[in-house]
Design an enzyme around this catalytic site. Structure first.
Site, PDB file in Angstrom:
ATOM      1  CG  ASP A 170     -37.329  40.341 -22.686  1.00 12.98           C
ATOM      2  OD1 ASP A 170     -35.994  41.406 -22.149  1.00 12.98           O
ATOM      3  OD2 ASP A 170     -38.164  40.466 -23.106  1.00 12.98           O
ATOM      4  CG  HIS A 221     -39.688  35.405 -29.063  1.00 16.80           C
ATOM      5  ND1 HIS A 221     -39.962  35.481 -30.605  1.00 16.80           N
ATOM      6  CD2 HIS A 221     -39.408  36.495 -29.006  1.00 16.80           C
ATOM      7  CE1 HIS A 221     -39.901  36.974 -31.361  1.00 16.80           C
ATOM      8  NE2 HIS A 221     -39.350  36.912 -29.857  1.00 16.80           N
TER       9      HIS A 221
HETATM   10  N1  CMC Z   1     -46.705  31.346 -20.743  1.00 14.99           N
HETATM   11  C1  CMC Z   1     -47.392  30.563 -20.308  1.00 14.99           C
HETATM   12  N2  CMC Z   1     -48.383  29.877 -21.782  1.00 14.99           N
HETATM   13  C2  CMC Z   1     -47.585  30.715 -22.955  1.00 14.99           C
HETATM   14  C3  CMC Z   1     -46.887  31.876 -22.888  1.00 14.99           C
HETATM   15  C4  CMC Z   1     -46.391  31.948 -21.616  1.00 14.99           C
HETATM   16  N3  CMC Z   1     -44.908  32.739 -21.261  1.00 14.99           N
HETATM   17  N4  CMC Z   1     -46.271  31.903 -24.512  1.00 14.99           N
HETATM   18  C5  CMC Z   1     -47.670  31.183 -24.716  1.00 14.99           C
HETATM   19  N5  CMC Z   1     -48.510  30.605 -23.240  1.00 14.99           N
HETATM   20  C6  CMC Z   1     -49.073  30.063 -24.817  1.00 14.99           C
HETATM   21  C7  CMC Z   1     -50.325  30.474 -24.995  1.00 14.99           C
HETATM   22  O1  CMC Z   1     -51.623  30.639 -23.578  1.00 14.99           O
HETATM   23  C8  CMC Z   1     -51.047  29.795 -26.152  1.00 14.99           C
HETATM   24  O2  CMC Z   1     -51.856  28.203 -25.647  1.00 14.99           O
HETATM   25  P1  CMC Z   1     -52.927  27.904 -26.447  1.00 14.99           P
HETATM   26  O3  CMC Z   1     -52.801  26.988 -27.230  1.00 14.99           O
HETATM   27  O4  CMC Z   1     -53.174  26.606 -25.281  1.00 14.99           O
HETATM   28  O5  CMC Z   1     -54.387  28.823 -26.182  1.00 14.99           O
HETATM   29  C9  CMC Z   1     -49.622  29.938 -26.919  1.00 14.99           C
HETATM   30  O6  CMC Z   1     -49.128  28.587 -25.847  1.00 14.99           O
HETATM   31  C10 CMC Z   1     -49.906  30.415 -28.589  1.00 14.99           C
HETATM   32  O7  CMC Z   1     -49.306  31.499 -27.804  1.00 14.99           O
HETATM   33  P2  CMC Z   1     -50.109  32.918 -28.385  1.00 14.99           P
HETATM   34  O8  CMC Z   1     -49.516  34.063 -26.946  1.00 14.99           O
HETATM   35  O9  CMC Z   1     -50.467  33.102 -29.647  1.00 14.99           O
HETATM   36  O10 CMC Z   1     -48.053  33.858 -28.346  1.00 14.99           O
HETATM   37  P3  CMC Z   1     -47.740  34.274 -29.759  1.00 14.99           P
HETATM   38  O11 CMC Z   1     -46.918  34.450 -30.878  1.00 14.99           O
HETATM   39  O12 CMC Z   1     -48.982  35.169 -29.797  1.00 14.99           O
HETATM   40  O13 CMC Z   1     -47.379  35.395 -28.188  1.00 14.99           O
HETATM   41  C11 CMC Z   1     -45.696  36.406 -26.905  1.00 14.99           C
HETATM   42  C12 CMC Z   1     -45.778  35.999 -28.091  1.00 14.99           C
HETATM   43  C13 CMC Z   1     -44.188  36.448 -26.761  1.00 14.99           C
HETATM   44  C14 CMC Z   1     -46.799  37.518 -27.123  1.00 14.99           C
HETATM   45  C15 CMC Z   1     -45.957  34.689 -25.258  1.00 14.99           C
HETATM   46  O14 CMC Z   1     -44.940  34.002 -25.354  1.00 14.99           O
HETATM   47  C16 CMC Z   1     -46.006  35.738 -24.189  1.00 14.99           C
HETATM   48  O15 CMC Z   1     -46.783  36.413 -23.800  1.00 14.99           O
HETATM   49  N6  CMC Z   1     -44.467  35.566 -23.229  1.00 14.99           N
HETATM   50  C17 CMC Z   1     -44.774  35.898 -22.588  1.00 14.99           C
HETATM   51  C18 CMC Z   1     -43.911  37.788 -22.327  1.00 14.99           C
HETATM   52  C19 CMC Z   1     -42.893  37.212 -22.166  1.00 14.99           C
HETATM   53  O16 CMC Z   1     -41.283  37.188 -22.847  1.00 14.99           O
HETATM   54  N7  CMC Z   1     -42.568  38.549 -23.981  1.00 14.99           N
HETATM   55  C20 CMC Z   1     -41.030  39.396 -24.193  1.00 14.99           C
HETATM   56  C21 CMC Z   1     -40.868  38.891 -25.234  1.00 14.99           C
HETATM   57  S1  CMC Z   1     -39.435  38.410 -26.036  1.00 14.99           S
HETATM   58  C22 CMC Z   1     -38.646  39.619 -26.004  1.00 14.99           C
HETATM   59  C23 CMC Z   1     -39.738  40.672 -26.963  1.00 14.99           C
HETATM   60  O17 CMC Z   1     -38.792  40.722 -28.028  1.00 14.99           O
HETATM   61  O18 CMC Z   1     -39.750  42.336 -26.837  1.00 14.99           O
END
Ligand code: CMC
Length: 433
Positions: free
Chosen positions: A368, A310
């Protein structure tokens, strides 16, 4: 918003004069530096794609402490709201600022109910869609279309209009979501019933048929109500910011909520519950978990652990804990204690919470992660999951929209950019290019 004695000073190494900026304090949470004067005084912009460190507004509705894994609506912790109140009370809290007493609650429900049936003409609007259209596509369109049906409450400068459109949109969503489902399976639409609670009414509109009325089960109704409470608001996430940005131009509320639904649809936002269930189904059995986790860590094909991570929570999402509890209750009630996907989900969680990749990145289950299993146990088809999220979040979106419109500081949202394209050049005649 309280101005403090603290000042932030920005200095530049290119000789530009330094700037002193005011710092504001919220009730809790990080202070915010007011950079609004920066461009006018120094012709400098702030660069923050993805809004990693930008407070886009002042709000009194929802607070998240991502490090501690805390969520509060109007100061009340989500753990207390989830067990001590129902969705109608939470709607009252978000829309009107306080939890209702019994009299206020009854009056609120009565008021809301008058809006629950949609204009009969909406049926024909639905009939224009292919039966296999994704319900979110149908919802974006039908919610947007409400503005064509209810012209009388579209004046955003009129407080009464704002209030009646807010109530209409909250009350109408369960009707529209269930209509989207009924249309997709070719069954007749079911009209709302006043004597039922919000969640019982929705389940009945989803699953009753002319041959058989849906039998209300209190455990399942309570589970749906909890899903609604947990998803009701989440401060300035992508869809809420979309609603605010759309509304900042003075657009009508139905169009703004339609924009929010479009933003919610994406798999990184509301679409994650659908993606999580698909992932659990693909993994299938507990013995495949280690291999899948390895793929995630190796980023094979860009695969992510859906329902994990998140932007704000760097700890366990409190909603995930409550949802896991509901998952246990629902599966017990339905005699599905050994649900294979629940077992896979628990195994992944155990694995990930103990793995350096996830620990180092502070990746924990989010809301989720378990909600897909609960919804599928309730009989909700996967394609409808995000529609239910939209139904729950509508009260948050419209509360945030109302707050924005009545904020004297609100202006049209107009971000700037760091331009890195071609410098000025002349257009050559087509033969010389
Ligand atoms: N699985 C594997 N690696 C992950 C994940 C994941 N679900 N989420 C983040 N990472 C890693 C990412 O690869 C990155 O690694 P590195 O720094 O080595 O490149 C690091 O963690 C930071 O990730 P980010 O994408 O920069 O983080 P963000 O804050 O931009 O993204 C997020 C947040 C929710 C989009 C992401 O965690 C994600 O894609 N999660 C899966 C989708 C999900 O479950 N979304 C629902 C969110 S809660 C409900 C809502 O609010 O809608």
């Amino acid at each position: 918003m309280k101005k403090t004695d603290i000042k932030a000073t920005i200095t530049f190494s290119d000789g530009s004069p330094s700037v002193e900026l005011p710092v504001y304090k919220g009730t809790v949470g990080p202070d915010a530096i007011d950079i609004r004067s920066l461009y006018n005084t120094n012709q400098k912009l702030c660069f923050d794609p993805g809004f990693m460190a930008t407070a886009s507004c002042e709000s009194t509705i929802t607070y998240i402490d991502g490090e501690r894994g805390e969520l509060m609506y109007r100061g009340y912790p989500i753990e207390q709201l989830a067990v001590k109140s129902d969705f109608m009370e939470v709607c009252h809290l978000l829309l009107r600022g306080e939890l209702p007493n019994t009299v206020e609650k009854d009056a609120f429900i009565k008021e809301l109910r008058q809006y629950s049936m949609v204009h009969e003409q909406m049926q024909f609007f639905f009939r224009g869609f292919r039966r296999d259209a994704h319900p979110m596509a149908v919802l974006v369109a039908t919610v947007g279309a409400l503005s064509a049906f209810y012209h009388d409450s579209r004046d955003v400068s009129d407080e009464e209009h704002r209030e009646s459109s807010a109530l209409r949109i909250v009350a109408t969503m369960p009707t529209l979501v269930s209509m989207a489902y009924k249309y997709s399976i070719g069954q007749p639409f079911v009209y709302p019933r006043h004597e039922l609670s919000y969640s019982a009414n929705f389940l009945r509109m989803m699953f009753s048929t002319p041959m058989e009325d849906y039998k209300i089960n209190d455990v399942l109704v309570r589970a749906l109500d909890r899903i609604m409470i947990l998803h009701a608001d989440h401060e300035q996430n992508a869809s809420t910011s979309t609603v605010r940005i759309a509304g900042s131009s003075g657009a009508n509320p139905f169009a703004c909520i339609a924009a929010g639904i479009a933003s919610l649809w994406g798999p990184l936002h509301g679409g994650a519950n659908e993606a999580t269930l698909a992932m659990l189904q693909e993994i299938g059995t507990v013995d495949k978990v280690p291999e899948f986790i390895q793929h995630v860590k190796n980023r094979t094909g860009g695969v992510r652990l859906m329902g994990f991570g998140h932007r704000v929570y760097k700890n366990y999402d409190p909603r995930a804990t409550l949802m896991r509890e509901t998952c246990h209750e629902v599966l017990n009630e339905l005699g599905l204690k050994d649900h294979p996907l629940f077992k896979v989900a628990l195994e992944i969680e155990k694995y990930a919470l103990d793995d350096d990749y996830f620990v180092a990145r502070k990746l924990y289950p989010n809301v989720d992660y378990y909600s897909g299993i609960v919804q599928s146990a309730l009989g909700i088809p996967t394609a409808m999951f995000t529609g239910l999220f939209a139904m729950a979040r509508t009260v948050g979106w419209i509360s945030q929209w109302k707050e924005m419109i009545s904020d004297p500081e609100h202006r049209i949202a107009r971000p700037r950019q760091l331009y890195t394209g071609a410098a000025r050049r002349d257009v050559k005649p087509i033969g010389d290019r």
